[in-house]
Design a protein around this motif. Structure first.
Motif, mmCIF file in Angstrom:
data_model
loop_
_atom_site.group_PDB
_atom_site.id
_atom_site.type_symbol
_atom_site.label_atom_id
_atom_site.label_comp_id
_atom_site.label_asym_id
_atom_site.label_seq_id
_atom_site.Cartn_x
_atom_site.Cartn_y
_atom_site.Cartn_z
ATOM 1 N N ILE A 149 0.833 -1.217 -0.199
ATOM 2 C CA ILE A 149 0.059 -0.072 -0.090
ATOM 3 C C ILE A 149 0.790 1.303 -0.095
ATOM 4 O O ILE A 149 1.775 1.303 0.580
ATOM 5 N N PHE A 150 0.454 2.258 -0.836
ATOM 6 C CA PHE A 150 1.284 3.580 -0.784
ATOM 7 C C PHE A 150 0.350 4.638 -0.365
ATOM 8 O O PHE A 150 -1.016 4.613 -0.911
ATOM 9 N N GLY A 180 0.641 -0.925 -6.877
ATOM 10 C CA GLY A 180 0.095 -1.351 -5.723
ATOM 11 C C GLY A 180 -1.100 -0.707 -5.585
ATOM 12 O O GLY A 180 -1.770 0.146 -6.221
ATOM 13 N N LYS A 181 -1.658 -0.928 -4.176
ATOM 14 C CA LYS A 181 -2.833 -0.177 -3.726
ATOM 15 C C LYS A 181 -2.472 1.029 -3.028
ATOM 16 O O LYS A 181 -1.483 1.406 -2.589
ATOM 17 N N TYR A 202 -8.526 2.366 -0.868
ATOM 18 C CA TYR A 202 -8.973 2.563 0.418
ATOM 19 C C TYR A 202 -9.361 3.982 0.763
ATOM 20 O O TYR A 202 -8.595 4.782 0.396
ATOM 21 N N ILE A 203 -10.410 4.047 1.652
ATOM 22 C CA ILE A 203 -10.573 5.553 2.068
ATOM 23 C C ILE A 203 -9.796 5.441 3.535
ATOM 24 O O ILE A 203 -10.196 4.809 4.435
ATOM 25 N N GLY A 204 -8.752 6.117 3.450
ATOM 26 C CA GLY A 204 -8.245 6.149 4.607
ATOM 27 C C GLY A 204 -8.377 7.203 5.754
ATOM 28 O O GLY A 204 -8.359 8.477 5.266
ATOM 29 N N ILE A 205 -8.332 6.767 6.954
ATOM 30 C CA ILE A 205 -8.956 7.703 8.141
ATOM 31 C C ILE A 205 -7.945 7.777 9.156
ATOM 32 O O ILE A 205 -7.530 6.617 9.690
ATOM 33 N N LYS A 239 -21.147 4.729 -0.118
ATOM 34 C CA LYS A 239 -21.086 5.779 -1.324
ATOM 35 C C LYS A 239 -20.061 5.540 -2.444
ATOM 36 O O LYS A 239 -20.205 5.444 -3.526
ATOM 37 N N GLU A 240 -18.527 5.150 -1.919
ATOM 38 C CA GLU A 240 -17.644 5.214 -2.688
ATOM 39 C C GLU A 240 -17.440 3.792 -3.358
ATOM 40 O O GLU A 240 -16.483 3.720 -4.206
ATOM 41 N N GLY A 241 -17.829 2.806 -2.657
ATOM 42 C CA GLY A 241 -17.512 1.536 -2.846
ATOM 43 C C GLY A 241 -16.215 1.022 -2.701
ATOM 44 O O GLY A 241 -15.555 0.160 -3.259
ATOM 45 N N LYS A 242 -15.747 1.686 -1.631
ATOM 46 C CA LYS A 242 -14.107 1.410 -1.158
ATOM 47 C C LYS A 242 -14.258 1.049 0.390
ATOM 48 O O LYS A 242 -15.011 1.364 1.280
ATOM 49 N N PRO A 243 -13.473 -0.022 0.656
ATOM 50 C CA PRO A 243 -13.081 -0.350 2.169
ATOM 51 C C PRO A 243 -12.542 0.881 2.794
ATOM 52 O O PRO A 243 -11.619 1.793 2.329
ATOM 53 N N ILE A 244 -12.802 1.004 4.285
ATOM 54 C CA ILE A 244 -12.317 1.960 5.155
ATOM 55 C C ILE A 244 -11.016 1.236 5.703
ATOM 56 O O ILE A 244 -11.033 0.228 6.082
#
Length: 335
Positions: A149-150, A180-181, A202-205, A239-244
């Motif tokens: 992941i970057f 990569g991701k 990914y939705i990064g928080i 909404k975004e179709g992405k994992p948190i």
């Protein structure tokens, strides 16, 4: 009969694939140091059942209005440079620890990076050019070292808000370099407005959500506190179709740990190991079983495990505190 066997195979294979996709990222934020790492430094990560480490090289700017990012110099600590990140990643890979490479900016005097904002178009262009050089150098490294992941930035809300077109173009450029991701580490009060989640994986928080105002919050009280935030987080994922992905999460071992978890000043309060443990447990119980939640990186983990943290430490690190055992147990569990 042949069709029946084929259907069984598809069902089994599909189930196994789904199970693999829901394996959690059980990560630690591996703090850069002024030394190389060895197996001795990495063994505590293995012991806590971590399967990922965030490696965090740094760039520095003079103040919130200054457009030049200084990075990869001999004046920095080893772990903050390209050579240091390379050495860390190679050693972690030897122990089958996967990597999120997360280059970050530090503003002198510790000012909040989300407030970086230029006062002229000339300075904005200079900042964009400087940031591109900084982040693309690490995108190259991420691709060379097969990083999983970057992270393209951390808590840069005003930069992102004011220069959305630049960020969209930057993401496209990164994708020509790194295969990569991708994620971005939005602050807990920023992620709802981040404009480019659709271009990332990914939705990064950075998950420093306030969950309870008590001196020693109970697990139950913190679980109740998460009911304010969890539906919003889930709705953005849908909404975004992405994992948190919690690009950072954790609490200080201090009184009122759940009130303002983002506070890091050393004069905040007295040691409270129970507050750290309860808030952390509530976070795991709230998110780790959800299939839309990818996992996260505990903040923060120092390389010299035996010399940090402990019963008298009020800071974020879980090392040598009761919460370390809690994390070990959750990281061992398969979801």
């Amino acid at each position: 009969m042949r069709h029946y066997k084929l259907l069984v195979f598809i069902l089994i294979f599909g189930f196994q694939s789904c199970k693999t996709q829901t394996d959690k990222i059980n990560g630690v934020s591996f703090v850069a140091a002024n030394a190389e790492v060895t197996a001795k430094h990495i063994h505590p990560l293995v012991n806590v059942n971590a399967n990922y480490a965030a490696i965090m090289p740094f760039g520095f700017i003079k103040d919130l209005k200054h457009p030049e990012i200084i990075h990869n110099t001999h004046r920095q600590w080893f772990g903050e440079t390209v050579d240091g990140a390379t050495q860390y990643i190679n050693e972690l890979h030897k122990k089958n620890i996967k990597i999120m490479l997360k280059p970050q900016i530090w503003v002198w005097q510790g000012e909040y990076t989300g407030h970086i904002e230029m006062s002229s178009e000339t300075d904005w262009k200079a900042l964009e050019d400087s940031y591109s050089k900084f982040i693309l150098a690490y995108a190259v490294l991420a691709n060379q070292l097969n990083v999983d992941i970057f992270c393209i930035g951390t808590e840069l809300e005003r930069f992102v808000t004011n220069r959305s077109a630049y960020w969209q173009a930057l993401i496209k450029k990164i994708k020509t370099i790194y295969k990569g991701k991708l994620t971005y580490a939005a602050n807990w009060d920023e992620f709802k407005r981040t404009p480019f989640w659709s271009a990332l994986d990914y939705i990064g928080i950075d998950a420093y959500f306030p969950v309870n105002d008590s001196k020693t919050p109970t697990v139950e009280a913190c679980l109740e506190g998460w009911k304010t935030h969890k539906p919003i987080i889930k709705s953005i994922s849908e909404k975004e179709g992405k994992p948190i992905l919690f690009t950072e999460f954790g609490y200080r071992s201090v009184d009122y740990a759940g009130k303002r978890p983002w506070k890091s000043d050393r004069a905040l309060g007295a040691v409270n190991l129970e507050a750290q443990k309860n808030t952390t447990k509530a976070l795991f119980e709230t998110f780790w079983k959800e299939n839309w939640f990818a996992g996260g990186f505990i903040w923060k983990w120092f390389i010299n495990h035996s010399k940090v943290g402990g019963q008298n430490n009020t800071m974020f690190t879980p090392q040598n505190k009761p919460v370390e055992t809690l994390i070990r147990n959750y990281y061992k569990t398969k979801y």
